[in-house]
Design an enzyme around this catalytic site. Structure first.
Site, PDB file in Angstrom:
ATOM      1  N   GLY A 200      37.339  40.516  33.522  1.00  0.00           N
ATOM      2  CA  GLY A 200      37.998  40.937  34.761  1.00  0.00           C
ATOM      3  C   GLY A 200      39.254  40.136  35.001  1.00  0.00           C
ATOM      4  O   GLY A 200      39.748  39.440  34.104  1.00  0.00           O
ATOM      5  N   ASN A 201      39.816  40.231  36.202  1.00  0.00           N
ATOM      6  CA  ASN A 201      41.002  39.441  36.540  1.00  0.00           C
ATOM      7  C   ASN A 201      40.992  39.106  38.024  1.00  0.00           C
ATOM      8  O   ASN A 201      40.120  39.540  38.765  1.00  0.00           O
ATOM      9  CB  ASN A 201      42.287  40.180  36.117  1.00  0.00           C
ATOM     10  N   ARG A 202      41.972  38.324  38.430  1.00  0.00           N
ATOM     11  CA  ARG A 202      41.955  37.745  39.778  1.00  0.00           C
ATOM     12  C   ARG A 202      42.507  38.647  40.870  1.00  0.00           C
ATOM     13  O   ARG A 202      42.658  38.219  42.000  1.00  0.00           O
ATOM     14  CB  ARG A 202      42.789  36.459  39.803  1.00  0.00           C
TER      15      ARG A 202
END
Ligand code: CTP
Length: 421
Positions: free
Chosen positions: A218-220
């Site tokens: 995933g990512n932020r």
């Protein structure tokens, strides 16, 4: 001195009781220099901060300090009928609440109540007062009635705190007034802009690319900017379809008054997002790709949980579909395609490269190496890059950024559709 197009335009400058009242002097002076006939209306408390004499000397006209002026008992109704613009700077929480409610217990509020001129408010107050749900709701209601808002900005506040609530730079306030008075729309902070009849497709959040049933890459991305864009589309009178990975996080953010202006589609992976966008794009006039879409995903998703005892896994990745690139190269001529990019250097060049390679109409670029910018923050600072040039939107709320992006996208849309006809 004197900007011929503005000569003789009639402006009411409302000044409320805030420390920033002294900055209204600069707004007054600039408008007078531009040739406007400025009348200043001060609330009683505002006179604790700046004297009416300063404003009457600069404007060359009496200052409206009360609804009961013995020399001219109906000044507010006369003024209301003559005005080309009303600008209130600073607009306090108290003023905003009263104005929203239609209260008319001073000269400024009475003139506002009686006037149909365009209204600009430049709020200034302490962060907590600004963020108070009552203030936020009051401002949103005023905006939905067509009131324009400039700022507030983030920075040092009167009490020494740092936060949101500073009066917007007087130069910016005057710029917005000039745009309205001269009938041009610079396309930024253009709350004046209505998106009535315009359909906007927005993506938000970070995609999740599964590794196995419990893990993902995933990512932020917090999805805040995309959520704000969808919200502002609705407040500006348009309809939004929000394709997002963050449905639980946005619950409750959209008030019921937005009703059927908003459609939410939940997705998880880049592939699902791509399919949703491709499925919806025909209905859209403007597409805004705010989502942080994974560029790569695991080539094989395990159907069982990977066990630690098997040792560190080798995860082979494969590219995902670049949605922006695909729609940039394949869309109707009247549609506007907007992409985002986060960079740490050469912002303008990188954004322009993306504009060209992905065939977008607008790239919203942010330099995520700067403080308070981008992922997770409530504020952002962006460069809007189009085929014709670029425009810097200084550090402000994601709400203001959303409105700036939408104004610019709508301007491009209008130009395209005018050419189409
Ligand atoms: N985007 C997309 N589909 C992808 C990846 C990105 O639609 N598979 C969109 C994003 O929503 C965003 C823009 O493309 O609007 C970001 O461009 P991208 O080239 O992916 O930016 P970076 O990830 O920063 O690329 P690079 O690492 O090459 O700078």
């Amino acid at each position: 001195m004197g900007h011929s197009a503005l000569s003789g335009t009639r402006v009411l400058l409302g000044v409320c009781a805030g420390i920033a009242a002294y900055k209204a002097v600069e707004v007054c002076r600039s408008l007078v220099d531009l040739g406007c006939q400025v009348t200043v209306a001060m609330t009683a408390d505002a006179q604790n901060f700046v004297g009416p004499m300063t404003f009457s000397a600069l404007s060359g006209r009496p200052v409206l300090t009360s609804i009961f002026d013995p020399n001219e008992p109906l000044a507010h109704t006369r003024l209301a009928g003559e005005l080309d613009l009303i600008v209130v700077a600073p607009a306090t929480a108290d003023f905003i609440a009263k104005y929203r409610a239609g209260i008319a217990d001073n000269g400024l509020l009475a003139t506002l109540a009686a006037s149909s001129a365009p209204v600009v408010i430049a709020p200034a107050m302490h962060s907590q007062m600004w963020e108070n749900p009552a203030t936020q709701e009051n401002v949103a209601v005023l905006q939905s009635r067509g009131v324009l808002k400039v700022g507030p900005d983030t920075g040092l506040l009167a009490g020494g705190d740092v936060g949101i609530g500073r009066l917007a730079d007087p130069v910016r306030i005057v710029d917005v007034c000039v745009d309205i008075l001269s009938g041009t729309d610079r396309g930024v902070e253009g709350n004046s802009l209505s998106l009535e009849g315009i359909k906007v497709l927005v993506t938000s959040g970070g995609t999740r690319e599964p590794i196995d049933p419990v893990r993902f890459i995933g990512n932020r991305s917090s999805g805040k900017q995309g959520t704000e864009i969808a919200l502002q589309v609705c407040l500006m009178g348009g309809t939004a379809t929000l394709i997002t990975t963050l449905v639980p996080q946005i619950q409750g953010l959209f008030s019921t008054s937005i009703g059927d202006r908003l459609t939410v589609v939940e997705v998880e992976t880049a592939q699902e997002m791509a399919e949703a966008v491709f499925g919806e794009i025909d209905q859209a006039d403007i597409v805004i790709m705010t989502a942080a879409v994974a560029d790569f995903r695991p080539a094989r998703v395990l159907d069982h949980k990977y066990k630690k005892s098997s040792g560190p896994p080798n995860i082979l990745l494969e590219p995902t579909v670049d949605i922006l690139d695909r729609i940039g190269h394949d869309h109707r001529d009247d549609q506007v395609i907007v992409g985002f990019c986060a960079e740490t250097e050469n912002l303008e060049n990188q954004a322009r490269l993306k504009l060209v390679s992905k065939q977008a109409d607008l790239i919203v670029a942010n330099d995520v190496s700067k403080p308070q910018v981008g992922f997770g923050y409530d504020t952002n600072e962006v460069l809007l890059v189009t085929q014709d040039g670029h425009y810097q939107v200084p550090l402000t709320t994601k709400e203001e950024i959303a409105r700036a992006v939408l104004s610019k996208a709508a301007e491009i849309y209008r130009n395209k559709t005018i050419k189409e006809r």
